[in-house]
Each structure stands twice: as structure tokens, then as C-alpha cells.
Design an enzyme around this catalytic site. Structure first.
Site, PDB file in Angstrom:
ATOM      1  N   CYS A 105       0.817  -1.224   0.000  1.00 39.75           N
ATOM      2  CA  CYS A 105       0.000   0.000   0.000  1.00 39.75           C
ATOM      3  C   CYS A 105       0.847   1.267   0.000  1.00 39.75           C
ATOM      4  O   CYS A 105       0.601   2.191  -0.789  1.00 39.75           O
ATOM      5  CB  CYS A 105      -0.987  -0.005   1.157  1.00 39.75           C
ATOM      6  SG  CYS A 105      -0.263  -0.029   2.817  1.00 39.75           S
ATOM      7  N   HIS A 155      -2.413   0.895   7.131  1.00 42.76           N
ATOM      8  CA  HIS A 155      -2.818   0.882   5.724  1.00 42.76           C
ATOM      9  C   HIS A 155      -3.052   2.300   5.232  1.00 42.76           C
ATOM     10  O   HIS A 155      -3.503   3.170   5.976  1.00 42.76           O
ATOM     11  CB  HIS A 155      -4.087   0.052   5.536  1.00 42.76           C
ATOM     12  CG  HIS A 155      -4.506  -0.068   4.106  1.00 42.76           C
ATOM     13  ND1 HIS A 155      -3.700  -0.631   3.151  1.00 42.76           N
ATOM     14  CD2 HIS A 155      -5.636   0.323   3.475  1.00 42.76           C
ATOM     15  CE1 HIS A 155      -4.327  -0.587   1.979  1.00 42.76           C
ATOM     16  NE2 HIS A 155      -5.491  -0.008   2.140  1.00 42.76           N
ATOM     17  N   HIS A 167      -5.993   1.543  -4.083  1.00 42.26           N
ATOM     18  CA  HIS A 167      -5.025   0.999  -3.127  1.00 42.26           C
ATOM     19  C   HIS A 167      -4.715  -0.452  -3.470  1.00 42.26           C
ATOM     20  O   HIS A 167      -5.298  -1.042  -4.379  1.00 42.26           O
ATOM     21  CB  HIS A 167      -5.575   1.094  -1.700  1.00 42.26           C
ATOM     22  CG  HIS A 167      -6.728   0.165  -1.428  1.00 42.26           C
ATOM     23  ND1 HIS A 167      -6.879  -0.492  -0.246  1.00 42.26           N
ATOM     24  CD2 HIS A 167      -7.791  -0.218  -2.182  1.00 42.26           C
ATOM     25  CE1 HIS A 167      -7.977  -1.239  -0.269  1.00 42.26           C
ATOM     26  NE2 HIS A 167      -8.550  -1.086  -1.442  1.00 42.26           N
TER      27      HIS A 167
END
Length: 198
Positions: A105, A155, A167
Site C-alpha cells: 500500500c 494501511h 489501493h
């Protein structure tokens, strides 16, 4: 009309993404070399854009979107594109991420923002410390949304607008567009979003 899937992409997008994933899997199977096709994909998006804030935001988003379907690889990605993942001694190793070229990510985010000349670190916790923090109620296209696990930032995703993000978030799940709460929920978002471009 085009039907929507639960992942927030159209059926046609899913066909394209699935095809890319299969192609990349075939290319990278049993090799330690970066797939030439991944390099070709990134070659068209390596220039830094100068101009207005809006132009830079669109360059960032276009660069991230150019990687839809690119495999997840823990520790993968840099300012130039997908890279070989790294060992983590656990889950990522079990998925063979150290043998895959792709992004995690934060790697996808640092790659995307390099299009606007912004250098970000390759770790979500550090990325959360960069830029201007704003309320989620004031989110704008190109802002970074962070999610937590047990109170720790784990994240990051790029906000596209209309409650959609781009993402990549876990082993075996490629870069994609999704609803802002898919897999995480509002309750796991940090109290602020981050605006790297003032």
C-alpha cells in the site's frame, strides 16, 4: 448501463484486471527478473508533472490508476514502479511476496506521488506524518486515507472522490479501486486524512 461489482469496479474492469494478473503471474513465475510488461506500463508515467495543484493531483491519481491489476508484494514498489517484495518472516513469506514484483500500500502511494515530485517514505506510519492533516469531512481528491489495526496505522489509500479509493492491501489482492470502507470500515480510519499536496 454497466453493472457494478462488490469491489467497486465494472465487470469490464474486472476482466481487464484479471487478464493483467494472469499475464503478470505467467511472466514472473519461476524468475527473479522484473516483468518487462510492468516496466513498459510504468515507462509512460515516469515524468514529474509541474503545474497547478489540480494538475499534480490528476498526475498522482493517473499514475496510481495505471497500476490497477499490479500484484501485491509486501515491501514492493518505489518511485520508479513495482519492485520485488521483501521477506517479513511471516505471512508475506508464506505468500511468496519476496518472489513477486508489485506494490504494497505505501509503495503504491510513494510511486503515485513521485509524479508530482513529492518524495514519501515507504512505510504507512511515516507517510501519516507527512503533509497537512485535515478532517475526513473535508477530504479532497488526492488526499491520503489511513486505517488502523489495534490503534496502529497499518494501511494507506489514495482518495479518488465520491467515497472511492485506489489501493492495494493484502497478499494476493492486486491494486484496485474500491469503496472507502471496503474491508476496513469508517471505524478503522484515522481521525485525520493527510494532504501531501498543499
Amino acid at each position: 448501463t454497466v453493472s457494478q461489482t462488490t469491489e467497486g469496479t465494472t465487470d469490464g474492469d474486472n476482466d481487464v484486471i484479471g487478464g493483467l494478473i494472469n499475464l503478470l503471474d505467467q511472466i514472473t513465475e519461476g524468475t527473479n527478473k522484473a516483468p518487462q510488461t510492468a516496466r513498459d506500463i510504468t515507462a509512460a508515467t515516469t515524468q514529474v508533472v509541474s503545474g497547478s495543484r489540480d494538475e499534480k493531483i490528476e498526475a498522482v491519481i493517473n499514475r496510481a490508476m495505471s497500476q490497477l491489476g499490479t500484484p501485491y508484494a509486501w515491501g514492493g514498489g518505489d518511485a520508479n514502479g513495482p519492485t520485488l517484495g521483501i521477506r517479513d518472516g511471516g505471512v508475506a513469506d508464506a505468500h511468496g511476496d519476496y518472489n513477486k514484483y508489485g506494490f504494497d500500500c505505501s509503495g503504491l502511494v510513494l510511486y503515485a506521488f513521485a509524479a508530482a515530485g513529492i518524495s514519501l517514505p515507504h512505510y504507512t506510519g511515516y507517510q501519516y506524518q507527512r503533509g497537512t492533516k485535515v478532517s475526513p469531512s473535508d477530504m479532497q481528491r488526492g488526499d491520503l486515507i489511513f486505517y488502523t489495526t489495534s490503534g496502529t496505522v497499518t494501511h494507506v489509500a489514495i482518495y479518488l472522490g465520491e467515497d472511492m479509493i485506489v489501493h492495494t492491501d493484502w497478499m494476493g489482492r492486486p491494486a484496485r479501486m474500491q469503496h472507502i470502507t471496503a474491508g476496513y470500515g469508517w471505524d478503522r480510519m484515522t481521525p485525520d486524512v493527510v494532504r501531501p499536496l498543499p
